[in-house]
Design a protein around this motif. Structure first.
Motif, PDB file in Angstrom:
ATOM      1  N   VAL A  30       0.846  -1.187   0.000  1.00  0.00           N
ATOM      2  CA  VAL A  30       0.000   0.000   0.000  1.00  0.00           C
ATOM      3  C   VAL A  30       0.881   1.235   0.000  1.00  0.00           C
ATOM      4  CG1 VAL A  30      -1.697   1.269   1.368  1.00  0.00           C
ATOM      5  CG2 VAL A  30      -1.871  -1.199   1.163  1.00  0.00           C
ATOM      6  N   ARG A  31       0.614   2.138  -0.902  1.00  0.00           N
ATOM      7  CA  ARG A  31       1.418   3.349  -1.013  1.00  0.00           C
ATOM      8  C   ARG A  31       0.855   4.496  -0.184  1.00  0.00           C
ATOM      9  NH1 ARG A  31       3.626   4.115  -6.920  1.00  0.00           N
ATOM     10  NH2 ARG A  31       5.645   3.806  -5.970  1.00  0.00           N
ATOM     11  N   HIS A  32      -0.472   4.584  -0.104  1.00  0.00           N
ATOM     12  CA  HIS A  32      -1.134   5.656   0.641  1.00  0.00           C
ATOM     13  C   HIS A  32      -2.206   5.033   1.520  1.00  0.00           C
ATOM     14  CE1 HIS A  32       0.894   8.547  -1.919  1.00  0.00           C
ATOM     15  NE2 HIS A  32       0.504   7.830  -2.954  1.00  0.00           N
ATOM     16  N   THR A  33      -2.405   5.605   2.688  1.00  0.00           N
ATOM     17  CA  THR A  33      -3.354   5.035   3.638  1.00  0.00           C
ATOM     18  C   THR A  33      -4.340   6.087   4.133  1.00  0.00           C
ATOM     19  OG1 THR A  33      -1.994   5.562   5.561  1.00  0.00           O
ATOM     20  CG2 THR A  33      -1.578   3.430   4.467  1.00  0.00           C
ATOM     21  N   ALA A  34      -5.408   5.604   4.740  1.00  0.00           N
ATOM     22  CA  ALA A  34      -6.380   6.502   5.367  1.00  0.00           C
ATOM     23  C   ALA A  34      -5.688   7.309   6.467  1.00  0.00           C
ATOM     24  CB  ALA A  34      -7.548   5.705   5.931  1.00  0.00           C
ATOM     25  N   ALA A  35      -4.819   6.660   7.247  1.00  0.00           N
ATOM     26  CA  ALA A  35      -4.116   7.359   8.327  1.00  0.00           C
ATOM     27  C   ALA A  35      -3.234   8.474   7.771  1.00  0.00           C
ATOM     28  CB  ALA A  35      -3.295   6.369   9.140  1.00  0.00           C
ATOM     29  N   GLY A  36      -2.541   8.209   6.689  1.00  0.00           N
ATOM     30  CA  GLY A  36      -1.696   9.237   6.075  1.00  0.00           C
ATOM     31  C   GLY A  36      -2.514  10.376   5.496  1.00  0.00           C
ATOM     32  N   ASN A  37      -3.625  10.031   4.854  1.00  0.00           N
ATOM     33  CA  ASN A  37      -4.492  11.075   4.296  1.00  0.00           C
ATOM     34  C   ASN A  37      -5.134  11.908   5.398  1.00  0.00           C
ATOM     35  OD1 ASN A  37      -3.872  10.311   1.681  1.00  0.00           O
ATOM     36  ND2 ASN A  37      -5.602   8.920   1.522  1.00  0.00           N
ATOM     37  N   ALA A  38      -5.472  11.269   6.517  1.00  0.00           N
ATOM     38  CA  ALA A  38      -6.023  12.021   7.655  1.00  0.00           C
ATOM     39  C   ALA A  38      -5.000  13.016   8.185  1.00  0.00           C
ATOM     40  CB  ALA A  38      -6.471  11.060   8.756  1.00  0.00           C
ATOM     41  N   ALA A  39      -3.748  12.611   8.253  1.00  0.00           N
ATOM     42  CA  ALA A  39      -2.693  13.528   8.722  1.00  0.00           C
ATOM     43  C   ALA A  39      -2.572  14.730   7.783  1.00  0.00           C
ATOM     44  CB  ALA A  39      -1.365  12.788   8.827  1.00  0.00           C
ATOM     45  N   ARG A  40      -2.670  14.476   6.478  1.00  0.00           N
ATOM     46  CA  ARG A  40      -2.562  15.582   5.518  1.00  0.00           C
ATOM     47  C   ARG A  40      -3.748  16.545   5.627  1.00  0.00           C
ATOM     48  NH1 ARG A  40       0.433  11.726   3.352  1.00  0.00           N
ATOM     49  NH2 ARG A  40      -1.036  10.436   2.230  1.00  0.00           N
ATOM     50  N   ILE A  41      -4.951  16.015   5.831  1.00  0.00           N
ATOM     51  CA  ILE A  41      -6.084  16.939   5.921  1.00  0.00           C
ATOM     52  C   ILE A  41      -6.114  17.663   7.260  1.00  0.00           C
ATOM     53  CG2 ILE A  41      -7.455  15.758   4.178  1.00  0.00           C
ATOM     54  CD1 ILE A  41      -9.283  14.796   6.470  1.00  0.00           C
ATOM     55  N   THR A  42      -5.495  17.088   8.275  1.00  0.00           N
ATOM     56  CA  THR A  42      -5.364  17.804   9.547  1.00  0.00           C
ATOM     57  C   THR A  42      -4.600  19.100   9.306  1.00  0.00           C
ATOM     58  OG1 THR A  42      -5.445  15.760  10.814  1.00  0.00           O
ATOM     59  CG2 THR A  42      -4.445  17.661  11.894  1.00  0.00           C
ATOM     60  N   ASP A  43      -3.536  19.013   8.516  1.00  0.00           N
ATOM     61  CA  ASP A  43      -2.767  20.212   8.171  1.00  0.00           C
ATOM     62  C   ASP A  43      -3.617  21.200   7.377  1.00  0.00           C
ATOM     63  OD1 ASP A  43      -0.556  19.102   9.447  1.00  0.00           O
ATOM     64  OD2 ASP A  43       0.320  18.336   7.581  1.00  0.00           O
ATOM     65  N   LEU A  44      -4.431  20.702   6.458  1.00  0.00           N
ATOM     66  CA  LEU A  44      -5.309  21.586   5.676  1.00  0.00           C
ATOM     67  C   LEU A  44      -6.307  22.306   6.572  1.00  0.00           C
ATOM     68  CD1 LEU A  44      -6.183  19.362   2.567  1.00  0.00           C
ATOM     69  CD2 LEU A  44      -4.720  21.372   2.606  1.00  0.00           C
ATOM     70  N   LEU A  45      -6.902  21.557   7.502  1.00  0.00           N
ATOM     71  CA  LEU A  45      -7.879  22.163   8.412  1.00  0.00           C
ATOM     72  C   LEU A  45      -7.220  23.221   9.285  1.00  0.00           C
ATOM     73  CD1 LEU A  45      -9.809  18.923   9.366  1.00  0.00           C
ATOM     74  CD2 LEU A  45     -10.722  20.835   8.025  1.00  0.00           C
ATOM     75  N   ARG A  46      -6.029  22.939   9.777  1.00  0.00           N
ATOM     76  CA  ARG A  46      -5.297  23.921  10.595  1.00  0.00           C
ATOM     77  C   ARG A  46      -4.960  25.175   9.807  1.00  0.00           C
ATOM     78  NH1 ARG A  46      -1.371  19.509  13.221  1.00  0.00           N
ATOM     79  NH2 ARG A  46      -2.771  18.794  14.866  1.00  0.00           N
ATOM     80  N   ALA A  47      -4.795  25.009   8.489  1.00  0.00           N
ATOM     81  CA  ALA A  47      -4.481  26.151   7.627  1.00  0.00           C
ATOM     82  C   ALA A  47      -5.735  26.922   7.227  1.00  0.00           C
ATOM     83  CB  ALA A  47      -3.736  25.673   6.381  1.00  0.00           C
ATOM     84  N   GLY A  48      -6.912  26.463   7.702  1.00  0.00           N
ATOM     85  CA  GLY A  48      -8.137  27.206   7.445  1.00  0.00           C
ATOM     86  C   GLY A  48      -9.025  26.655   6.344  1.00  0.00           C
ATOM     87  N   GLU A  49      -8.665  25.513   5.761  1.00  0.00           N
ATOM     88  CA  GLU A  49      -9.525  24.908   4.733  1.00  0.00           C
ATOM     89  C   GLU A  49     -10.817  24.408   5.373  1.00  0.00           C
ATOM     90  OE1 GLU A  49      -9.305  24.697   1.473  1.00  0.00           O
ATOM     91  OE2 GLU A  49      -7.275  25.490   1.239  1.00  0.00           O
ATOM     92  N   SER A  50     -11.856  24.371   4.593  1.00  0.00           N
ATOM     93  CA  SER A  50     -13.154  23.896   5.084  1.00  0.00           C
ATOM     94  C   SER A  50     -13.170  22.371   5.160  1.00  0.00           C
ATOM     95  CB  SER A  50     -14.265  24.353   4.138  1.00  0.00           C
ATOM     96  OG  SER A  50     -14.141  23.688   2.887  1.00  0.00           O
ATOM     97  N   ALA A  51     -14.134  21.848   5.911  1.00  0.00           N
ATOM     98  CA  ALA A  51     -14.309  20.396   5.976  1.00  0.00           C
ATOM     99  C   ALA A  51     -14.683  19.845   4.603  1.00  0.00           C
ATOM    100  CB  ALA A  51     -15.364  20.032   7.019  1.00  0.00           C
ATOM    101  N   ALA A  52     -15.419  20.621   3.805  1.00  0.00           N
ATOM    102  CA  ALA A  52     -15.782  20.170   2.457  1.00  0.00           C
ATOM    103  C   ALA A  52     -14.540  20.019   1.580  1.00  0.00           C
ATOM    104  CB  ALA A  52     -16.767  21.147   1.820  1.00  0.00           C
TER     105      ALA A  52
END
Length: 163
Positions: A30-52
């Motif tokens: 597996v190259r990409h995982t749900a856990a890895g993608n969750a970590a990346r969106i955590t950064d997006l949310l902290r930067a002010g991106e919407s949940a959508a």
């Protein structure tokens, strides 16, 4: 010169693709995982991106990663996309969506969902319509897959359709 071919819907393209015989092309893990993608969106949310926006970059990316692993290496490898529990993202909606996606795909492809997906904390207080416009909310309530609905997430039948 005018196009003379047949224009197919995304659902029809997926149906035809799914009907093709599958073999394991390469088992490179597996190259990409749900856990890895969750970590990346955590950064997006902290930067002010919407949940959508985070839905697109987290949930739909995880769906793409799953389907790629499924085509490339089969069900066991695809299920490994969800092997590690995603850390909390800062959005209960997205945390619930990762669990819903794992359960939904497990049911669709006959594998056992990970234990973390059953955590009742991965539920939305109230209702969340992810990226569903108000115009389609009745449709989302009617069509939402059970794994999403039971967590308070409502999506249309097209929300998980990918080209």
């Amino acid at each position: 010169m005018a196009y003379r071919g047949e224009v197919l819907s995304v659902d029809e393209l997926r149906r035809r693709s799914d009907a093709q015989p599958r073999g394991v092309v390469a088992n490179i893990g597996v190259r990409h995982t749900a856990a890895g993608n969750a970590a990346r969106i955590t950064d997006l949310l902290r930067a002010g991106e919407s949940a959508a926006a985070a839905w697109r970059f987290g949930i739909l990316q995880t769906l793409d990663d799953y389907r790629s692993s499924l085509r490339r290496a089969g069900t066991t490898a695809a299920a490994d996309v969800f092997a590690d529990e995603p850390a909390p993202t800062g959005s209960r909606e997205l945390d619930a969506a990762f669990a819903a996606l794992a359960e939904h795909l497990a049911a669709a492809d006959a594998w056992t969902p990970p234990a973390w997906a059953a955590d009742t904390a991965r539920t939305v207080p109230g209702q969340w319509f992810a990226t569903t416009p108000a115009l389609f909310r009745d449709e989302a309530v009617a069509d939402s897959p059970p794994a999403f609905r039971k967590r308070g997430i409502f999506i249309t039948r097209y929300a998980l359709s990918r080209a």
